[in-house]
Design a protein around this motif. Structure first.
Motif, PDB file in Angstrom:
ATOM      1  N   GLU A 137      34.071  34.759  49.742  1.00 25.09           N
ATOM      2  CA  GLU A 137      34.885  35.971  49.837  1.00 25.09           C
ATOM      3  C   GLU A 137      34.256  37.024  50.748  1.00 25.09           C
ATOM      4  O   GLU A 137      34.946  37.946  51.183  1.00 25.09           O
ATOM      5  CB  GLU A 137      35.118  36.567  48.446  1.00 25.09           C
TER       6      GLU A 137
ATOM      7  N   SER B  49      32.838  45.673  49.888  1.00 25.27           N
ATOM      8  CA  SER B  49      33.927  45.868  50.846  1.00 25.27           C
ATOM      9  C   SER B  49      33.313  45.911  52.235  1.00 25.27           C
ATOM     10  O   SER B  49      32.093  45.959  52.395  1.00 25.27           O
ATOM     11  CB  SER B  49      34.708  47.158  50.554  1.00 25.27           C
TER      12      SER B  49
ATOM     13  N   SER C  40      41.201  40.677  41.003  1.00 28.08           N
ATOM     14  CA  SER C  40      39.949  40.511  41.743  1.00 28.08           C
ATOM     15  C   SER C  40      39.668  41.612  42.742  1.00 28.08           C
ATOM     16  O   SER C  40      38.532  41.718  43.229  1.00 28.08           O
ATOM     17  CB  SER C  40      39.972  39.163  42.496  1.00 28.08           C
ATOM     18  N   PHE C  41      40.676  42.431  43.081  1.00 25.48           N
ATOM     19  CA  PHE C  41      40.497  43.449  44.098  1.00 25.48           C
ATOM     20  C   PHE C  41      40.887  44.824  43.569  1.00 25.48           C
ATOM     21  O   PHE C  41      41.849  44.974  42.818  1.00 25.48           O
ATOM     22  CB  PHE C  41      41.328  43.128  45.343  1.00 25.48           C
TER      23      PHE C  41
ATOM     24  N   ASN D  70      44.784  38.210  42.853  1.00 29.30           N
ATOM     25  CA  ASN D  70      44.360  39.331  43.683  1.00 29.30           C
ATOM     26  C   ASN D  70      44.358  40.638  42.904  1.00 29.30           C
ATOM     27  O   ASN D  70      43.474  41.479  43.087  1.00 29.30           O
ATOM     28  CB  ASN D  70      45.265  39.455  44.911  1.00 29.30           C
TER      29      ASN D  70
ATOM     30  N   THR E 243      33.133  40.854  42.574  1.00 29.10           N
ATOM     31  CA  THR E 243      32.489  39.555  42.789  1.00 29.10           C
ATOM     32  C   THR E 243      32.293  38.748  41.518  1.00 29.10           C
ATOM     33  O   THR E 243      32.191  37.522  41.570  1.00 29.10           O
ATOM     34  CB  THR E 243      31.113  39.732  43.452  1.00 29.10           C
TER      35      THR E 243
ATOM     36  N   PHE F 112      36.186  44.161  46.552  1.00 28.75           N
ATOM     37  CA  PHE F 112      36.285  42.868  45.874  1.00 28.75           C
ATOM     38  C   PHE F 112      35.330  42.840  44.693  1.00 28.75           C
ATOM     39  O   PHE F 112      34.144  43.161  44.822  1.00 28.75           O
ATOM     40  CB  PHE F 112      35.937  41.729  46.839  1.00 28.75           C
TER      41      PHE F 112
END
Length: 567
Positions: free
Chosen positions: A347, A411, A429-430, A426, A437, A435
């Motif tokens: 990622e 980021s 996770s965001f 998403n 982790t 993001f």
């Protein structure tokens, strides 16, 4: 295909993080500057991989082969943004295909050789791939036949093989007969922008299936610079790449940096220590990557390393499991080789504790610079293109004091904008550009140590075996149908060589003989599951630990499994 928001592309360009060029621009620059010098070297043992003699290509020869492959893809009717899934060993063919896709503005989705029908069916469906490229056979497995069966269920998908096979078209032969003159007009008519997607790699988390990680040309071009900066690679370096081109470790850690330094990339597959060492000596390798277990074994068995000349080797990147001061000191004192401690992810995580930034070898083993953290300055250019912060998983508060574990959020220019076709994932996770982790770190201490992070563990339930993420939920889903078992669940247990191994706990009814590890492995094999996802230890429990929502509590399960194994 653009997945990164236009405003983010513009912002990162304005910051100087993204140059808005494609990966092919790096290749063309290398060809122009290096021309007849050696660019790419096949594995020594390629003959045993796919029956082909090992090749050695100059930059000019590589460029011509990329054009030939690109011409073949054009002739097959592939168009911009079409996805090509590729399951290939680490040979020059895989590199040529990758670079041809980059030249044309297609998208490549590389897949590990160990994946079987279970994983492949999911990936082919999720990508809507136009073509699937593989080898006829590899290590006794008929890859072309497996692919043909999967493609038969997907009208419109092409099967292409690197070599003649009863199934599919021979892509290598098509490239040899294609007209490379078709490529320049194509490229002129279809210029590739840096913000377009180039790759969809695959990783596992707590979710039950592999998840797609799309990365733009911009991500990869910056990633190349980050790795070169962080590891101290130099122009013309000879890089030994021991891992297939399927994820950030190989593509980001070696292949793209190779284009940036315009040196030589030597390929290796599958990992064989004796061949690996011979290649270092024969090709005068200056930088490579190796897991801690391999580096530890070589220090503990000095006669192995003494049998070859390692004097060309300047540095080694390592990660996927904790390093020790003994390991880093041992390589520096015994061989004069520095170890770079790297913590990365598909990622976009890019924490590096290198000799440049962290000359103290004990600190380098234990800590990572707090690159991009508010109020913390590092001279490294890596710190300027990313941001990091620690967040309390329970309260969401930003952590600024030492010794308090928090989830790492990242980021910046190396970080993806979202998973492939996974809106719910998403959302979890965001947090905007940040993001989550799932990795737990803490600020290492007061004073000078406040400039460092220390890895604590993981807040997510993934199993990391030899640097590969494995979803326990995916395994559990397949264990439900295991004969004679009332319930079962998997968990990672510590291992000094691989970081973790997979253990499975089963619950059976009274009077039922529980299965053994071999039976569980056979059950998963029948389901078409990759070999590395099959458990290596098994324990029998009276019940699985569950919470009020009836969900298995992995931490308690791990403790119960370890206690059972020790008893």
């Amino acid at each position: 295909m653009f997945l990164t928001p236009a405003e983010r592309i513009a912002d990162y360009q304005a910051r100087g993080w993204w140059e808005e060029i494609g990966v092919d621009a790096l290749l063309r620059q290398a060809v122009a500057e290096r021309g007849a010098t050696l660019a790419l070297v096949d594995p020594l043992n390629r003959k045993t991989l796919d029956g082909c003699a090992p090749e050695r290509l100059s930059w000019n020869e590589l460029d011509a082969r990329v054009d030939a492959m690109a011409a073949a893809l054009i002739a097959l009717g592939l168009e911009r943004d079409d996805v090509i899934c590729a399951q290939l060993p680490n040979t020059v063919d895989a590199v040529i295909l990758f670079l041809a896709v980059a030249r044309l503005g297609l998208i490549i989705s590389p897949i590990v050789m160990q994946y079987r029908e279970h994983e492949l069916g999911h990936i082919l469906s999720l990508t809507d791939a136009r073509a699937f490229v593989t080898v006829p056979t590899f290590h006794g497995h008929d890859y072309a036949a497996m692919a043909a069966a999967l493609i038969a269920e997907r009208p419109g998908m092409m099967l292409l093989t690197m070599g003649a096979a009863p199934h599919g078209a021979d892509l290598r032969a098509l490239a040899a007969s294609a007209d490379p003159a078709s490529v320049a007009p194509w490229c002129a008519a279809h210029p590739v922008a840096g913000g377009e997607v180039l790759t969809i790699c695959w990783t596992s988390g707590t979710e039950a299936r592999p998840k797609g990680v799309p990365r733009d040309h911009n991500h990869w071009v910056l990633n190349a610079k980050v790795i070169v900066w962080g590891t101290g690679m130099q122009p013309g370096d000879v890089l030994l790449n021991p891992f297939p081109l399927v994820n950030i470790a190989s593509i980001g850690g070696l292949m793209l940096p190779w284009l940036e330094v315009r040196g030589t990339m030597v390929l290796h597959h599958p990992f064989d220590l004796s061949v690996f060492l011979k290649q270092i000596e024969a090709e005068h390798v200056t930088y490579t990557i190796a897991p801690p277990a391999v580096l530890t074994a070589l220090l503990k068995q000095p006669q192995i390393a003494a049998s070859v000349d390692l004097s060309s080797l300047r540095a080694i990147g390592s990660g996927s499991a904790p390093l020790t001061p003994w390991l880093i000191e041992g390589w520096a004192e015994t061989h004069g080789i520095e170890i770079c401690n790297i913590f990365g992810s598909n990622e976009g995580m890019a924490l590096m504790s290198s000799p440049i930034d962290v000359p103290d070898r004990t600190e380098r083993a234990h800590y990572f610079p707090r690159f991009g953290a508010e109020g913390v300055d590092w001279d490294s250019p890596v710190s300027a293109v990313m941001r990091t912060r620690l967040v309390d998983p329970e309260t969401g508060a930003i952590i600024t004091e030492p010794g308090r574990p928090g989830e790492m959020h990242i980021s910046g220019g190396t970080v993806i904008s979202g998973y492939w076709r996974s809106p719910e994932l998403n959302g979890a996770s965001f947090d905007g550009e940040w993001f989550r982790t799932g990795d737990l770190f803490e600020i290492a201490g007061d004073g000078a140590l406040s400039r460092f992070y220390r890895f604590v563990g993981r807040s997510k339930e993934i199993i990391v075996r030899g640097g590969v993420n494995i979803s326990p939920a995916e395994i559990d889903e397949l264990l439900v149908s295991l004969p004679g078992v009332r319930e079962a669940a998997s968990v990672g247990i510590p291992d000094s060589d691989l970081g973790e191994r997979i253990a499975v706990a089963v619950v059976v009814d009274d009077g039922i003989t529980p299965p053994d590890v071999a039976a569980v492995g056979a059950h998963l094999a029948a389901a078409g599951v990759a070999v590395f996802k099959r458990p290596e230890r098994l324990v029998v429990l009276s019940a699985l630990p569950r919470n009020a929502m009836n969900k298995v509590v992995r931490a308690d399960l791990r403790a119960a499994v370890l206690a059972a194994l020790e008893s």
